[in-house]
Write an enzyme that holds these catalytic residues in place. Structure first.
Site, PDB file in Angstrom:
ATOM      1  N   ASP A  77       0.830  -1.211   0.000  1.00  0.00           N
ATOM      2  CA  ASP A  77       0.000   0.000   0.000  1.00  0.00           C
ATOM      3  C   ASP A  77       0.865   1.262   0.000  1.00  0.00           C
ATOM      4  OD1 ASP A  77      -2.263  -1.517   0.025  1.00  0.00           O
ATOM      5  OD2 ASP A  77      -2.725  -1.208   2.141  1.00  0.00           O
ATOM      6  N   LYS A 126      -6.168  -0.364   6.393  1.00  0.00           N
ATOM      7  CA  LYS A 126      -7.312  -1.266   6.523  1.00  0.00           C
ATOM      8  C   LYS A 126      -8.562  -0.476   6.881  1.00  0.00           C
ATOM      9  CE  LYS A 126      -4.907  -5.019   5.859  1.00  0.00           C
ATOM     10  NZ  LYS A 126      -5.048  -5.771   4.595  1.00  0.00           N
ATOM     11  N   ASP A 133       0.196  -0.513   5.877  1.00  0.00           N
ATOM     12  CA  ASP A 133      -0.968  -1.214   5.328  1.00  0.00           C
ATOM     13  C   ASP A 133      -2.229  -0.524   5.848  1.00  0.00           C
ATOM     14  OD1 ASP A 133      -1.846  -3.219   3.636  1.00  0.00           O
ATOM     15  OD2 ASP A 133      -2.179  -4.649   5.255  1.00  0.00           O
TER      16      ASP A 133
END
Length: 337
Positions: free
Chosen positions: A245, A260, A258
């Site tokens: 990412d 989420k 990352d």
């Protein structure tokens, strides 16, 4: 005498005393005659095994068994009963074999042979390497295929519960919207990092992701020096790949980040299930990928919330990354086997 006994029993119980006195005073009326009349009066009583149990010692157990009445159950009540009896599922329970077993191929997380460029890149734009369609498994696929039977059970149970609530078509639409929201959220973050400004007006006003963007505002203030965005990484030795990412500094530490999205609060790292293994796998791949002239030792998982409440940033220091790297190697070996 027997007939009189039964008649008096149904009419005037107070005359039983007289009957018993007369019967027992006569020698021709033995004791066993009274017992015989009782047997004729009713069938032999069946022995109840529960009556032979120590009532005081097992009082609660006996009461619950003998007084329980079944009722019509629905899938919803079964889920509630499961939760009441066994408590919430511990989805992050480590596998026993993961604690005792060592990976056969102990490739280090940090690449000792990689040359680090001391010169700054002429371009200030972050790296964005496209993901190639190679005959290698992705990090996501490996984790999905090697999920523990316990976690798979709870995932399937959640799926069935959602289907009960939404129906097959409704659940398909729900998952489709979740993926779409994730893509829109990542796209908005990318535009923020590339322009170093806030997301466009359209993105900020998009109801689907406006809450997520509001949720991560306090985290974005701590992020600087973005080096890669939505960029592919590949581990040539271990033969797997993935899509990172973001790679940037978080409070001075270079991290694989990352992003989420979630509708439920995840205040601790264990609430993120296999996400730490995913981050560790990306770090190892990036460090062994010749396309990147730097190495990463830390990770960051940011959980953004749809309702706009402050996101939870879960920082993974080098020691924690090494622990999850060890677990990732075991999962990768399990997949390969």
């Amino acid at each position: 005498v027997r007939m009189k006994f039964l008649q008096l029993l149904s009419r005037k119980p107070e005359k039983l005393e007289m009957l018993f006195q007369i019967a027992f005073c006569q020698k021709q009326f033995p004791y066993k005659c009274l017992a015989t009349s009782a047997c004729l009066y009713s069938k032999k009583k069946k022995v109840n095994s529960y009556e032979q149990v120590d009532q005081e010692k097992y009082k609660n157990l006996v009461y619950s068994v003998t007084s329980y009445k079944t009722s019509a159950q629905t899938p919803e009540t079964i889920f509630e009963e499961d939760n009441l009896l066994y408590g919430p599922p511990d989805k992050h329970r480590d596998r026993v074999k993961a604690e005792t077993k060592s990976p056969k191929n102990c490739v280090p997380l940090i690449n000792p042979n990689k040359k680090i460029s001391l010169l700054n890149n002429d371009s200030n734009l972050p790296l964005k390497i496209a993901l190639q369609k190679l005959k290698m498994p992705s990090v996501t696929r490996v984790l999905q295929q090697t999920v523990s039977s316990e976690q798979a059970f709870y995932l399937e149970r959640w799926k069935q519960k959602m289907i009960l609530e939404l129906g097959e078509d409704g659940f398909a639409e729900y998952t489709k919207n979740l993926f779409l929201q994730g893509e829109l959220f990542h796209s908005a973050l990318e535009s923020i990092f590339l322009s170093e400004e806030m997301a466009t007006k359209e993105q900020r006003e998009d109801v689907a992701i406006s809450g997520y963007l509001e949720s991560v505002q306090h985290v974005l203030k701590d992020i600087s020096e973005v080096k890669a965005l939505e960029s592919a990484v590949q581990h040539e030795t271990l033969q797997y790949l993935g899509l990172v990412d973001c790679v940037a500094k978080y409070r001075g530490h270079l991290c694989v980040i990352d992003w989420k999205t979630s509708e439920k609060q995840k205040p601790s790292l264990k609430n993120t299930f296999d996400n730490p293994l995913q981050v560790a796998a990306y770090i190892g791949a990036l460090n062994h990928d010749p396309n990147y002239d730097f190495q990463v030792r830390c990770g960051l998982i940011v959980v953004a919330y749809r309702n706009g409440s402050p996101a939870h940033p879960h920082f993974m220091d080098p020691d924690l990354c090494s622990q999850y790297w060890h677990k990732w190697l075991l999962r990768l070996e399990e997949y390969m086997d």
